[in-house]
Design a protein around this motif. Structure first.
Motif, PDB file in Angstrom:
ATOM      1  N   ARG A   1     -21.524  61.637  55.646  1.00  0.00           N
ATOM      2  CA  ARG A   1     -21.615  60.456  56.512  1.00  0.00           C
ATOM      3  C   ARG A   1     -21.948  60.855  57.952  1.00  0.00           C
ATOM      4  NH1 ARG A   1     -15.835  58.646  58.774  1.00  0.00           N
ATOM      5  NH2 ARG A   1     -17.091  56.966  59.619  1.00  0.00           N
TER       6      ARG A   1
ATOM      7  N   LYS B   1     -25.606  60.795  58.888  1.00  0.00           N
ATOM      8  CA  LYS B   1     -26.221  59.477  59.028  1.00  0.00           C
ATOM      9  C   LYS B   1     -25.721  58.735  60.270  1.00  0.00           C
ATOM     10  CE  LYS B   1     -28.190  59.794  54.889  1.00  0.00           C
ATOM     11  NZ  LYS B   1     -29.650  59.888  54.707  1.00  0.00           N
ATOM     12  N   SER B   2     -24.848  59.367  61.056  1.00  0.00           N
ATOM     13  CA  SER B   2     -24.169  58.636  62.129  1.00  0.00           C
ATOM     14  C   SER B   2     -25.124  58.137  63.215  1.00  0.00           C
ATOM     15  CB  SER B   2     -23.080  59.513  62.761  1.00  0.00           C
ATOM     16  OG  SER B   2     -23.647  60.685  63.326  1.00  0.00           O
TER      17      SER B   2
ATOM     18  N   ALA C   1     -28.452  57.511  62.497  1.00  0.00           N
ATOM     19  CA  ALA C   1     -29.623  56.938  61.831  1.00  0.00           C
ATOM     20  C   ALA C   1     -29.908  55.545  62.400  1.00  0.00           C
ATOM     21  CB  ALA C   1     -29.389  56.856  60.328  1.00  0.00           C
TER      22      ALA C   1
ATOM     23  N   GLU D   1     -30.877  52.762  61.107  1.00  0.00           N
ATOM     24  CA  GLU D   1     -30.308  51.646  60.342  1.00  0.00           C
ATOM     25  C   GLU D   1     -28.801  51.530  60.537  1.00  0.00           C
ATOM     26  OE1 GLU D   1     -30.461  55.276  57.706  1.00  0.00           O
ATOM     27  OE2 GLU D   1     -31.903  54.209  58.986  1.00  0.00           O
ATOM     28  N   MET D   2     -28.116  52.685  60.761  1.00  0.00           N
ATOM     29  CA  MET D   2     -26.678  52.650  60.976  1.00  0.00           C
ATOM     30  C   MET D   2     -26.352  52.062  62.349  1.00  0.00           C
ATOM     31  SD  MET D   2     -24.070  53.366  59.074  1.00  0.00           S
ATOM     32  CE  MET D   2     -24.730  54.563  57.909  1.00  0.00           C
TER      33      MET D   2
ATOM     34  N   PHE E   1     -23.335  58.564  50.750  1.00  0.00           N
ATOM     35  CA  PHE E   1     -24.129  59.039  51.879  1.00  0.00           C
ATOM     36  C   PHE E   1     -25.027  60.217  51.501  1.00  0.00           C
ATOM     37  CE2 PHE E   1     -20.686  56.706  53.716  1.00  0.00           C
ATOM     38  CZ  PHE E   1     -21.221  56.083  54.830  1.00  0.00           C
ATOM     39  N   SER E   2     -24.561  61.063  50.569  1.00  0.00           N
ATOM     40  CA  SER E   2     -25.344  62.250  50.210  1.00  0.00           C
ATOM     41  C   SER E   2     -26.433  61.945  49.191  1.00  0.00           C
ATOM     42  CB  SER E   2     -24.415  63.337  49.660  1.00  0.00           C
ATOM     43  OG  SER E   2     -23.772  62.913  48.466  1.00  0.00           O
TER      44      SER E   2
ATOM     45  N   ASN F   1     -29.410  59.803  48.205  1.00  0.00           N
ATOM     46  CA  ASN F   1     -30.319  58.901  48.922  1.00  0.00           C
ATOM     47  C   ASN F   1     -30.464  57.548  48.252  1.00  0.00           C
ATOM     48  OD1 ASN F   1     -30.880  60.677  51.010  1.00  0.00           O
ATOM     49  ND2 ASN F   1     -32.598  61.639  49.926  1.00  0.00           N
TER      50      ASN F   1
ATOM     51  N   TYR G   1     -27.318  55.585  49.126  1.00  0.00           N
ATOM     52  CA  TYR G   1     -27.339  55.211  50.550  1.00  0.00           C
ATOM     53  C   TYR G   1     -28.305  54.054  50.787  1.00  0.00           C
ATOM     54  CZ  TYR G   1     -27.916  55.696  55.602  1.00  0.00           C
ATOM     55  OH  TYR G   1     -27.972  55.459  56.959  1.00  0.00           O
ATOM     56  N   LYS G   2     -29.462  54.136  50.181  1.00  0.00           N
ATOM     57  CA  LYS G   2     -30.487  53.098  50.361  1.00  0.00           C
ATOM     58  C   LYS G   2     -29.987  51.739  49.855  1.00  0.00           C
ATOM     59  CE  LYS G   2     -35.286  52.016  49.119  1.00  0.00           C
ATOM     60  NZ  LYS G   2     -36.496  52.494  48.404  1.00  0.00           N
TER      61      LYS G   2
END
Length: 594
Positions: free
Chosen positions: A349, A352-353, A355, A357-358, A417-418, A420, A423-424
């Motif tokens: 996670r 992605k912090s 990213a 989109e996040m 999160f790992s 893809n 996550y998507k």
């Protein structure tokens, strides 16, 4: 016996009586050690249900295991063996630990016929929560009122035992832990570390803090570990030592085979302290704890042999430049501990912090007065109150409620999160173009928080309304409950029907739901619905268990396939009978209607 220990034992016996249980001092001792080690707490009332009904296994045919605990954060199982006696010696400790270890091996070999049904259930419930990645990740805890040479015990059991780490409590360390928890300031009072050479230090200061970077000797670090490991050396470290085969082997290899290059290959330690004094080729530190670097320190202590040439570890030492009282000092220590531990180890996670989109989703939820925590160590401002959630928790809710995959959400949340594809499915949804999805997320969070309160109330106040099996299911089924509620949401809004159980996600539509309910009995209705679902789930679980299709509640709830075939389809069949579906929608439909 000390008054400190007696007071805690008496308190536990009194709380047990309030819950209708009459327990002996030996069992109170089990509860105490479990609470100290696993929960780091003296709040027995708060943790009573979990400790007494899930962790404690001390009874006839317990295989030498007095408590079992699943450490969710570190994905490890902790086994405890306790002896409420001052007459335990090395040989008896070795015998008890070997008995405990043999029982753990029996579980791995499916040879547990000698154990009682309840003990077997509680241990399996913990073991079944381990993923393949963390299989065999165990800690052993041995507690007694006796003092003996623990190194003699370790030398006799470590070669054939399978623990990641072995911890000992005696009367002195038990008392010290109790005192520390009461006083909150749990640190080593004073210690002198040897350095590589005189004046080799980097200093830095600000208006609030001062710090120094030095190279401390592995030998003096090992001595500090041996002397203070259970006396405050790591009490402010947020994470315990976590067994990790790849990481541990790399560190061990450097210690034993390439120690002269250890400084280059290791990130070192961080120590928070009240004060330090640099004196030639040594540094004396006062009122301190290692707040980051527990894994490094532990492996050096275990693998560095004092007859070998010493080597050095980079160490950052931090103190406040202000005069602080005890509470303020503790807050300062915690700030350093949280900040340094939030930086590593890197979790999926974390990657992605930042990213886009996040960050965008965080912004959209802020527009609804909700705070999404997307970066560890960055917390919600006070103005948000309880309107906050971690992104990993939101992903779990979405995977369970919308995507109908509560097994993955519960057992493998890192994959959200790992992986893809996972996550998507959750975060790459173009939320900014679909405001109804943000309204849905806000209501999903609110529903989750209300359910959390229901579960806590059942544990704390209404435990007598549920039997042991029901309480066991309740304590482990949050994501499964969210999955079933997502199914009910789809039925109520006619996104799907009972003939489309496997196609719910294909026709799922978003929009506000629980916020549309304006009556004042919302919590009562949710509580009643949770009770009905737990009652039904427990019946299904018992049936699966008796037919040998599952080994524990954790095993029952572990996979999406089990949820789909053993739970969801059977729940659809249950609703198909008589007027079950109509009654469900008539009474609870208004909670879920868009």
């Amino acid at each position: 016996m000390s008054n400190i220990l007696n007071d805690e034992i008496s308190k536990i016996i009194s709380i047990a009586a309030q819950h209708g249980e009459k327990i002996a001092e030996e069992k109170a001792f089990d509860i105490l050690i479990c609470s100290l080690y696993c929960y780091n707490s003296l709040d027995y009332e708060k943790n009573w249900f979990d400790i007494y009904n899930e962790n404690i296994t001390d009874e006839k045919s317990d295989g030498g295991i007095d408590f079992v605990y699943f450490d969710e954060e570190n994905s490890k199982v902790i086994f405890g063996q306790n002896k409420y006696s001052q007459n335990i010696d090395v040989n008896e400790a070795v015998a008890e630990l070997r008995k405990l270890d043999a029982t753990v091996k029996d579980f791995q070999n499916n040879s547990t016929s000698k154990l009682s049904k309840e003990v077997k259930k509680r241990i399996l419930n913990a073991l079944d929560r381990l993923t393949e990645e963390n299989e065999g990740n165990f800690d052993y805890v041995f507690a007694s009122l006796s003092t003996f040479k623990t190194e003699n015990v370790i030398s006799k059991v470590e070669s054939d035992s399978q623990y990641a780490d072995l911890y000992f409590y005696n009367l002195k360390t038990i008392e010290k832990t109790i005192i520390d928890l009461k006083s909150k300031l749990k640190v080593v009072r004073e210690y002198k570390f040897n350095l590589d050479r005189s004046k080799n230090a980097l200093e830095y200061s600000s208006d609030r803090s001062e710090g120094i970077v030095v190279n401390i000797s592995a030998g003096s670090l090992k001595k500090a570990f041996d002397q203070y490991e259970s006396e405050g050396l790591f009490n402010l470290n947020i994470r315990r030592y976590i067994k990790s085969k790849n990481v541990d082997e790399a560190i061990r290899s450097t210690i034993t085979k390439d120690s002269e290059n250890f400084w280059f290959k290791n990130n070192g330690l961080t120590i928070a302290c009240k004060d330090y004094i640099l004196d030639g080729n040594s540094i004396k530190i006062y009122d301190f704890s290692i707040v980051n670097g527990g894994q490094t320190s532990t492996l050096i202590a275990k693998d560095y042999k004092s007859n070998k040439e010493d080597f050095y570890v980079m160490c950052k030492i931090v103190k406040s430049s202000e005069e602080l009282d005890e509470d303020a000092t503790m807050r300062f220590y915690n700030e350093i501990a949280e900040a340094t531990n939030s930086q590593k180890p890197i979790q999926p996670r974390d990657l992605k912090s930042n990213a886009p989109e996040m960050l965008k989703l965080q912004q959209l939820l802020e527009g609804k007065d909700y705070f999404l925590e997307i970066k560890r160590g960055v917390y919600a401002p006070r103005k948000y109150g309880d309107n906050k959630i971690k992104n990993e928790e939101l992903a779990q809710l979405y995977f369970s409620f919308v995507l109908q995959k509560p097994g993955t959400a519960r057992s493998n949340k890192r994959s959200l999160f790992s992986n893809n594809a996972h996550y998507k499915q959750v975060f790459l949804q173009k939320f900014e173009k679909q405001p109804e999805k943000i309204e849905f997320l806000v209501d999903l969070i609110q529903l989750s928080k209300r359910i959390d309160k229901v579960i806590l109330r059942y544990k704390a106040e209404d435990y007598k309304k549920l039997n042991n099996d029901q309480m066991n299911v309740l304590a482990n089924s949050k994501q499964t409950l969210m999955g079933l509620l997502g199914f009910i949401y789809s039925l109520v809004n006619k996104d799907s029907d009972l003939s489309q159980v496997r196609d719910i996600t294909q026709y799922f539509e978003f929009g506000s739901f629980i916020s549309n309910y304006k009556e004042d009995d919302i919590d009562e209705k949710i509580s009643q619905l949770i009770y009905e679902l737990i009652d039904w789930l427990t019946e299904i679980y018992i049936n699966e268990f008796e037919f040998g299709r599952v080994t524990s509640v954790s095993n029952f709830l572990k996979t999406d396939k089990k949820y789909s075939e053993a739970i969801l389809e059977k729940y659809a069949n249950h609703l198909n009978k008589r007027k079950n579906k109509e009654e469900l929608i008539d009474y609870y439909g208004s909670l879920f209607r868009r």
